[in-house]
Design an enzyme around this catalytic site. Structure first.
Site, short mmCIF file in Angstrom:
data_model
loop_
_atom_site.label_atom_id
_atom_site.label_comp_id
_atom_site.label_asym_id
_atom_site.label_seq_id
_atom_site.Cartn_x
_atom_site.Cartn_y
_atom_site.Cartn_z
N SER A 256 0.82 -1.20 0.00
CA SER A 256 0.00 0.00 0.00
C SER A 256 0.87 1.27 0.00
O SER A 256 1.62 1.51 -0.94
CB SER A 256 -0.94 -0.03 1.21
OG SER A 256 -1.82 1.06 1.21
N HIS A 460 -7.40 -5.54 0.34
CA HIS A 460 -6.21 -4.77 0.64
C HIS A 460 -5.47 -5.25 1.88
O HIS A 460 -4.24 -5.33 1.90
CB HIS A 460 -6.60 -3.29 0.80
CG HIS A 460 -5.48 -2.32 0.65
ND1 HIS A 460 -4.94 -1.99 -0.58
CD2 HIS A 460 -4.80 -1.58 1.55
CE1 HIS A 460 -3.99 -1.10 -0.42
NE2 HIS A 460 -3.87 -0.84 0.87
#
Length: 487
Positions: A256, A460
């Protein structure tokens, strides 16, 4: 069958729920919104984005009478019981890691652990955690020579910390797995999080301390960490093994924001391409035109930094007003998981029922979110607002001209990234969707390729804590890394 019959009622209750200031995560369930007809509204439409937010806040009033009416239902539908398998309610198992820091967690599982402090060019003091050898411990370290393990940096994402990579334990934690196959693992902590909240001259309470986004992390933090690691490894190589090998490169695994930092750094400071053998980007975030995260809801307000900081504070906290707003109006989660959305890292990144390890809940909530500056999130929101372009922070026309010499912030030139980059993505990712990853892939001059996680609901946060992350991601990742292990 009983659950199915009452599910519509529960969904209605959830949609009207709202946490109060100071409540615990589960205290949120004992308070509900009054009927919307009882809330005063004005016929005059709001004239500005600030007034829009003010109106949304006014809707958040909670009726004391409502609490009594649904108190019993709240007790029955305690979210902890929804995650239990079987008919009997069982408490979540106690995990000591929820009370330990990263270095202590590493040692508790039988691995050698170190903590190093790195000072950046602009004065921030960063803590890096290190696992220099596998589980066999210091005996193995001494036998193989302290400077011989190949260095890999593992960098956390938005609102994360070094703890993210060890919370799953030796069987599933990436930092442990890499150490066990012979890497010298260095786990980073970005400025402003739990482990890197100090400065050589500024206090944490000073607003100037929080005047940074991932741009400064890219410009100062990652270069300082790379240089420090190479210096330590070369010193150890000479001291412990009389080795003449000169270490000039590291491997880099980012998740990320950890990938955003690497991409921005190599765009701005291309000389560091020669110091990174390869980048392995988990859930890579650069271009953000197709973001599904509720972060998109504050994108229209992202140009008014002064007001947002006044509203949210300099430090982005898990209980601030913006998170309550996003949790109520922006969370696109499935039925019972909605309570998890009150945790800021889940509200921004999403949730995957199939891969969520419920036993890790107390540990994850004890370590995440680990802190960040409000400006960091605003920087992402600006990208979403501006067609997803990967560019520097927008301070407004006048300040942009003073800082950048132009009215709009300059783009990061990703064609400067000559280091090999592997892009590992998931189709159910709210922040790093396939379309945006493909845009980056096409612009990178030396992309190893795009690699899709073979599970459609993978999201995610599953890149760190997914039940099957080792099988779905880490085994292939480590095989790929072997091809680029520095020599």
């Amino acid at each position: 069958m009983r659950h199915l019959l009452v599910l519509p009622l529960v969904i209605i209750i959830l949609l009207s729920a709202k946490p109060l200031n100071g409540d615990s995560i589960f205290g949120f369930w004992s308070r509900l919104m009054p009927d919307s007809s009882s809330v005063e509204t004005t016929a005059e439409p709001p004239k500005s984005s600030r007034e829009s937010f003010a109106m949304m806040e006014s809707i958040e009033a909670i009726s004391t009478e409502s609490v009594g009416q649904i108190g019993e239902i709240s007790k029955i539908w305690n979210p902890l019981t929804w995650f239990q398998s079987g008919e009997k309610e069982k408490p979540l198992p106690f995990n000591l890691d929820s009370e330990l820091g990263t270095a202590e967690i590493i040692r508790r599982h039988g691995y050698p652990s170190e903590a190093h402090t790195v000072q950046t060019e602009d004065g921030y003091l960063l803590t890096i955690h290190r696992i220099p050898c596998g589980r066999s411990g210091w005996t193995s370290c001494l036998a193989q020579g302290r400077g011989r393990g190949r260095a890999v940096i593992v960098q956390h994402g938005l609102l994360g910390s070094s703890a993210d990579w060890v919370l799953s334990g030796p069987e599933n934690g990436l930092a442990f797995l890499l150490a066990d196959v012979g890497y010298d693992v260095w786990i980073g902590n970005a400025r402003g999080n739990t482990y890197s909240d100090r400065h050589s001259t500024l206090r944490k309470e000073d607003s100037k301390f929080w005047d940074f986004s991932w741009h400064e992390m890219a410009k100062y933090d990652i270069p300082a960490v790379i240089d420090y690691i190479l210096e330590v490894k070369n010193t150890e190589s000479r001291r412990y093994s009389n080795d003449t090998v000169r270490y000039r490169e590291v491997l880099y695994v980012g998740h990320s924001m950890g990938t955003t930092m690497a991409f921005a750094m190599l765009s701005m400071r291309p000389e560091y391409n020669s110091k990174i053998k390869a980048i392995f980007a988990l859930a890579p975030v650069a271009f953000m035109a197709h973001v599904k995260s509720p972060l998109r809801l504050i994108a229209p307000f992202s140009k008014d930094l002064e007001w947002l900081i006044k509203f949210m504070g300099n430090e982005f906290l898990p209980k601030n007003k913006i998170i309550k707003f996003l949790a109520k109006y922006g969370c696109e989660m499935n039925n019972v998981e909605r309570y998890i959305c009150e945790n800021s890292i889940f509200v921004l990144c999403g949730f995957d029922t199939a891969q969520y390890n419920t036993n890790l809940t107390p540990v994850i909530f004890a370590h995440a979110p680990a802190g960040a500056s409000t400006k960091t999130l605003v920087h992402y929101a600006q990208e979403i607002h501006e067609r997803g372009d990967f560019k520097r922070f927008d301070y407004g026309r006048r300040e942009n001209e003073a800082r950048y010499g132009q009215a709009t912030p300059p783009l990061y030139n990703v064609t400067n990234i000559s280091a090999p980059v592997a892009l590992i993505y998931a189709t159910n990712d709210w922040l790093a969707g396939p379309q945006d990853v493909e845009i980056l892939h096409k612009k990178l001059p030396n992309s190893i390729g795009m690699f899709k996680v073979p599970f459609e609901d993978f999201n995610h946060l599953d890149f760190m804590w997914g039940l099957d992350v080792k099988r779905l991601v880490y085994i292939d990742l480590m095989e790929m890394m072997e091809k680029y292990r520095p020599t």
